[in-house]
Design a protein around this motif. Sequence first.
Motif, PDB file in Angstrom:
ATOM      1  N   ARG A 198       0.872  -1.170   0.000  1.00  0.00           N
ATOM      2  CA  ARG A 198       0.000   0.000   0.000  1.00  0.00           C
ATOM      3  C   ARG A 198       0.908   1.219   0.000  1.00  0.00           C
ATOM      4  O   ARG A 198       1.881   1.277   0.721  1.00  0.00           O
ATOM      5  CB  ARG A 198      -0.849  -0.025   1.278  1.00  0.00           C
ATOM      6  N   LYS A 199       0.623   2.178  -0.857  1.00  0.00           N
ATOM      7  CA  LYS A 199       1.518   3.322  -0.955  1.00  0.00           C
ATOM      8  C   LYS A 199       0.739   4.619  -0.778  1.00  0.00           C
ATOM      9  O   LYS A 199      -0.211   4.869  -1.517  1.00  0.00           O
ATOM     10  CB  LYS A 199       2.212   3.318  -2.325  1.00  0.00           C
ATOM     11  N   GLY A 200       1.159   5.406   0.203  1.00  0.00           N
ATOM     12  CA  GLY A 200       0.616   6.745   0.405  1.00  0.00           C
ATOM     13  C   GLY A 200      -0.902   6.791   0.538  1.00  0.00           C
ATOM     14  O   GLY A 200      -1.526   7.797   0.223  1.00  0.00           O
ATOM     15  N   GLY A 201      -1.515   5.698   0.988  1.00  0.00           N
ATOM     16  CA  GLY A 201      -2.961   5.671   1.174  1.00  0.00           C
ATOM     17  C   GLY A 201      -3.737   5.792  -0.127  1.00  0.00           C
ATOM     18  O   GLY A 201      -4.938   5.966  -0.143  1.00  0.00           O
ATOM     19  N   LYS A 202      -3.067   5.659  -1.281  1.00  0.00           N
ATOM     20  CA  LYS A 202      -3.759   5.839  -2.565  1.00  0.00           C
ATOM     21  C   LYS A 202      -4.170   4.507  -3.183  1.00  0.00           C
ATOM     22  O   LYS A 202      -4.402   4.408  -4.376  1.00  0.00           O
ATOM     23  CB  LYS A 202      -2.855   6.607  -3.530  1.00  0.00           C
ATOM     24  N   GLY A 203      -4.196   3.467  -2.372  1.00  0.00           N
ATOM     25  CA  GLY A 203      -4.627   2.179  -2.898  1.00  0.00           C
ATOM     26  C   GLY A 203      -3.456   1.224  -3.031  1.00  0.00           C
ATOM     27  O   GLY A 203      -2.346   1.509  -2.620  1.00  0.00           O
ATOM     28  N   ILE A 204      -3.773   0.088  -3.656  1.00  0.00           N
ATOM     29  CA  ILE A 204      -2.776  -0.979  -3.741  1.00  0.00           C
ATOM     30  C   ILE A 204      -2.005  -0.845  -5.058  1.00  0.00           C
ATOM     31  O   ILE A 204      -2.609  -0.704  -6.104  1.00  0.00           O
ATOM     32  CB  ILE A 204      -3.484  -2.346  -3.720  1.00  0.00           C
ATOM     33  N   ILE A 205      -0.699  -0.882  -4.990  1.00  0.00           N
ATOM     34  CA  ILE A 205       0.080  -0.942  -6.235  1.00  0.00           C
ATOM     35  C   ILE A 205       0.941  -2.202  -6.232  1.00  0.00           C
ATOM     36  O   ILE A 205       1.269  -2.728  -5.178  1.00  0.00           O
ATOM     37  CB  ILE A 205       0.991   0.293  -6.433  1.00  0.00           C
ATOM     38  N   LYS A 206       1.269  -2.651  -7.425  1.00  0.00           N
ATOM     39  CA  LYS A 206       2.025  -3.900  -7.545  1.00  0.00           C
ATOM     40  C   LYS A 206       3.507  -3.614  -7.599  1.00  0.00           C
ATOM     41  O   LYS A 206       3.933  -2.742  -8.339  1.00  0.00           O
ATOM     42  CB  LYS A 206       1.617  -4.600  -8.838  1.00  0.00           C
ATOM     43  N   ASN A 207       4.298  -4.334  -6.799  1.00  0.00           N
ATOM     44  CA  ASN A 207       5.744  -4.259  -6.956  1.00  0.00           C
ATOM     45  C   ASN A 207       6.123  -4.952  -8.252  1.00  0.00           C
ATOM     46  O   ASN A 207       5.425  -5.835  -8.710  1.00  0.00           O
ATOM     47  CB  ASN A 207       6.451  -4.960  -5.796  1.00  0.00           C
ATOM     48  N   ARG A 208       7.282  -4.559  -8.812  1.00  0.00           N
ATOM     49  CA  ARG A 208       7.729  -5.190 -10.039  1.00  0.00           C
ATOM     50  C   ARG A 208       8.136  -6.633  -9.760  1.00  0.00           C
ATOM     51  O   ARG A 208       8.895  -6.891  -8.834  1.00  0.00           O
ATOM     52  CB  ARG A 208       8.925  -4.394 -10.560  1.00  0.00           C
ATOM     53  N   MET A 209       7.601  -7.535 -10.578  1.00  0.00           N
ATOM     54  CA  MET A 209       7.952  -8.943 -10.407  1.00  0.00           C
ATOM     55  C   MET A 209       9.401  -9.166 -10.850  1.00  0.00           C
ATOM     56  O   MET A 209       9.872  -8.513 -11.775  1.00  0.00           O
ATOM     57  CB  MET A 209       7.019  -9.769 -11.293  1.00  0.00           C
ATOM     58  N   LYS A 210      10.091 -10.079 -10.160  1.00  0.00           N
ATOM     59  CA  LYS A 210      11.467 -10.395 -10.553  1.00  0.00           C
ATOM     60  C   LYS A 210      11.529 -11.858 -10.952  1.00  0.00           C
ATOM     61  O   LYS A 210      11.179 -12.726 -10.140  1.00  0.00           O
ATOM     62  CB  LYS A 210      12.406 -10.196  -9.362  1.00  0.00           C
ATOM     63  N   ILE A 211      11.982 -12.107 -12.185  1.00  0.00           N
ATOM     64  CA  ILE A 211      12.119 -13.518 -12.574  1.00  0.00           C
ATOM     65  C   ILE A 211      13.561 -13.834 -12.946  1.00  0.00           C
ATOM     66  O   ILE A 211      14.268 -13.011 -13.518  1.00  0.00           O
ATOM     67  CB  ILE A 211      11.173 -13.942 -13.725  1.00  0.00           C
ATOM     68  N   GLY A 212      13.960 -15.041 -12.590  1.00  0.00           N
ATOM     69  CA  GLY A 212      15.298 -15.518 -12.952  1.00  0.00           C
ATOM     70  C   GLY A 212      15.173 -16.518 -14.083  1.00  0.00           C
ATOM     71  O   GLY A 212      14.331 -17.409 -14.040  1.00  0.00           O
ATOM     72  N   VAL A 228      14.126  -8.873 -15.263  1.00  0.00           N
ATOM     73  CA  VAL A 228      14.629 -10.192 -15.642  1.00  0.00           C
ATOM     74  C   VAL A 228      16.113 -10.335 -15.278  1.00  0.00           C
ATOM     75  O   VAL A 228      16.918  -9.451 -15.550  1.00  0.00           O
ATOM     76  CB  VAL A 228      14.429 -10.429 -17.160  1.00  0.00           C
ATOM     77  N   TYR A 229      16.432 -11.469 -14.644  1.00  0.00           N
ATOM     78  CA  TYR A 229      17.812 -11.809 -14.304  1.00  0.00           C
ATOM     79  C   TYR A 229      18.176 -13.088 -15.052  1.00  0.00           C
ATOM     80  O   TYR A 229      17.441 -14.063 -14.976  1.00  0.00           O
ATOM     81  CB  TYR A 229      17.963 -12.086 -12.797  1.00  0.00           C
ATOM     82  N   PHE A 230      19.291 -13.077 -15.739  1.00  0.00           N
ATOM     83  CA  PHE A 230      19.763 -14.287 -16.421  1.00  0.00           C
ATOM     84  C   PHE A 230      20.838 -14.915 -15.536  1.00  0.00           C
ATOM     85  O   PHE A 230      21.860 -14.294 -15.243  1.00  0.00           O
ATOM     86  CB  PHE A 230      20.335 -13.927 -17.796  1.00  0.00           C
ATOM     87  N   ILE A 231      20.568 -16.148 -15.095  1.00  0.00           N
ATOM     88  CA  ILE A 231      21.490 -16.819 -14.172  1.00  0.00           C
ATOM     89  C   ILE A 231      22.237 -17.909 -14.931  1.00  0.00           C
ATOM     90  O   ILE A 231      21.604 -18.755 -15.576  1.00  0.00           O
ATOM     91  CB  ILE A 231      20.716 -17.513 -13.022  1.00  0.00           C
ATOM     92  N   THR A 232      23.547 -17.887 -14.861  1.00  0.00           N
ATOM     93  CA  THR A 232      24.289 -19.017 -15.425  1.00  0.00           C
ATOM     94  C   THR A 232      25.712 -19.032 -14.881  1.00  0.00           C
ATOM     95  O   THR A 232      26.064 -18.216 -14.030  1.00  0.00           O
ATOM     96  CB  THR A 232      24.228 -19.040 -16.965  1.00  0.00           C
ATOM     97  N   GLY A 233      26.520 -19.982 -15.358  1.00  0.00           N
ATOM     98  CA  GLY A 233      27.884 -20.109 -14.843  1.00  0.00           C
ATOM     99  C   GLY A 233      28.734 -18.895 -15.200  1.00  0.00           C
ATOM    100  O   GLY A 233      28.578 -18.307 -16.267  1.00  0.00           O
ATOM    101  N   ALA A 234      29.651 -18.549 -14.290  1.00  0.00           N
ATOM    102  CA  ALA A 234      30.521 -17.389 -14.525  1.00  0.00           C
ATOM    103  C   ALA A 234      31.393 -17.589 -15.765  1.00  0.00           C
ATOM    104  O   ALA A 234      31.682 -16.634 -16.486  1.00  0.00           O
ATOM    105  CB  ALA A 234      31.389 -17.133 -13.297  1.00  0.00           C
ATOM    106  N   ASP A 235      31.785 -18.850 -16.041  1.00  0.00           N
ATOM    107  CA  ASP A 235      32.613 -19.117 -17.237  1.00  0.00           C
ATOM    108  C   ASP A 235      31.884 -18.659 -18.492  1.00  0.00           C
ATOM    109  O   ASP A 235      32.484 -18.064 -19.391  1.00  0.00           O
ATOM    110  CB  ASP A 235      32.852 -20.630 -17.422  1.00  0.00           C
ATOM    111  N   ALA A 236      30.607 -18.973 -18.543  1.00  0.00           N
ATOM    112  CA  ALA A 236      29.819 -18.606 -19.717  1.00  0.00           C
ATOM    113  C   ALA A 236      29.671 -17.080 -19.784  1.00  0.00           C
ATOM    114  O   ALA A 236      29.871 -16.468 -20.841  1.00  0.00           O
ATOM    115  CB  ALA A 236      28.456 -19.287 -19.660  1.00  0.00           C
TER     116      ALA A 236
END
Length: 212
Positions: free
Chosen positions: A4-18, A114-122
């Motif tokens: 809830r932000k500033g009493g102005k209703g519900i807002i959505k946080n940004r989704m994070k996907i890996g 968006v987060y891209f997860i992989t080996g450091a070598d790559a």
Amino acid sequence: MLTRKGGKGIIKNRMKIGIMGGTFDPIHIGHLVAAEEARAVFGLDKVIFVPNYQPPHKPGVPITDPEHRYAMVLLSIYTNPYFEVSRIEIERGGPSYAIDTVREFKKLYPEAEVYFITGADAIAEILSWKEGKEILQLCKFIAVTRPGYDIERVKEKLRPLDDKVEFLKITEINISSTEIRKRVREGKPIKYLVLDTVENYIYKHGLYSGGK
Ligand code: NAP
């Protein structure tokens, strides 16, 4: 996640996907621990495993049929409510360029970070990837390292990309897909290095016993 932000209703946080990209030939507990740690450390809402169809940087290198690699990922992740597996690269066919995959996920999740997860070598070679500079504008990278890995060498190489690449050193599990294939070939045990379901799958289908 809702706030809830500033009493102005519900807002959505940004989704994070890996996006957990890899060949997964086969998937092992190091990959699973890395995905789970990345989820926890970076507050990801979910981690989507994306087995590649054909690793773009290894033309001509024999790899296991994508359907087997996909099945082993599925058998490893289904008990974790935060994990999913995607057939996006398998269905697309051809060389599995990360830029194409990230663009597809950006279309599926237009609001998400968006987060891209992989080996450091790559990731160390990222500037040589197809549209390497563009992909860095589209997502962040989580570079997973192993014990004994020379992280400073890669950090130095990626210094100009400091704000785009995060390093994640996973718990002391010194294991690789190459080592697992070798152990199967040599008749050594792989129990506890891969999940039981994957161990059974490998033996049932006779994977890795023929000289790879
Ligand atoms: P790789 O050369 O097989 O792997 C490099 C190293 O990273 C290996 O030590 C590997 O260990 C480890 N690794 C790979 N995936 C991992 C993961 N998800 N988590 C933790 N460690 C991991 O690289 P790859 O698997 O073929 O490629 C990795 C990803 O980068 C794939 O999604 C691939 O499509 C992408 N990539 C894209 C381009 C491009 O777009 N041009 C070029 C290169 C790579 P294990 O052997 O134990 O997995």
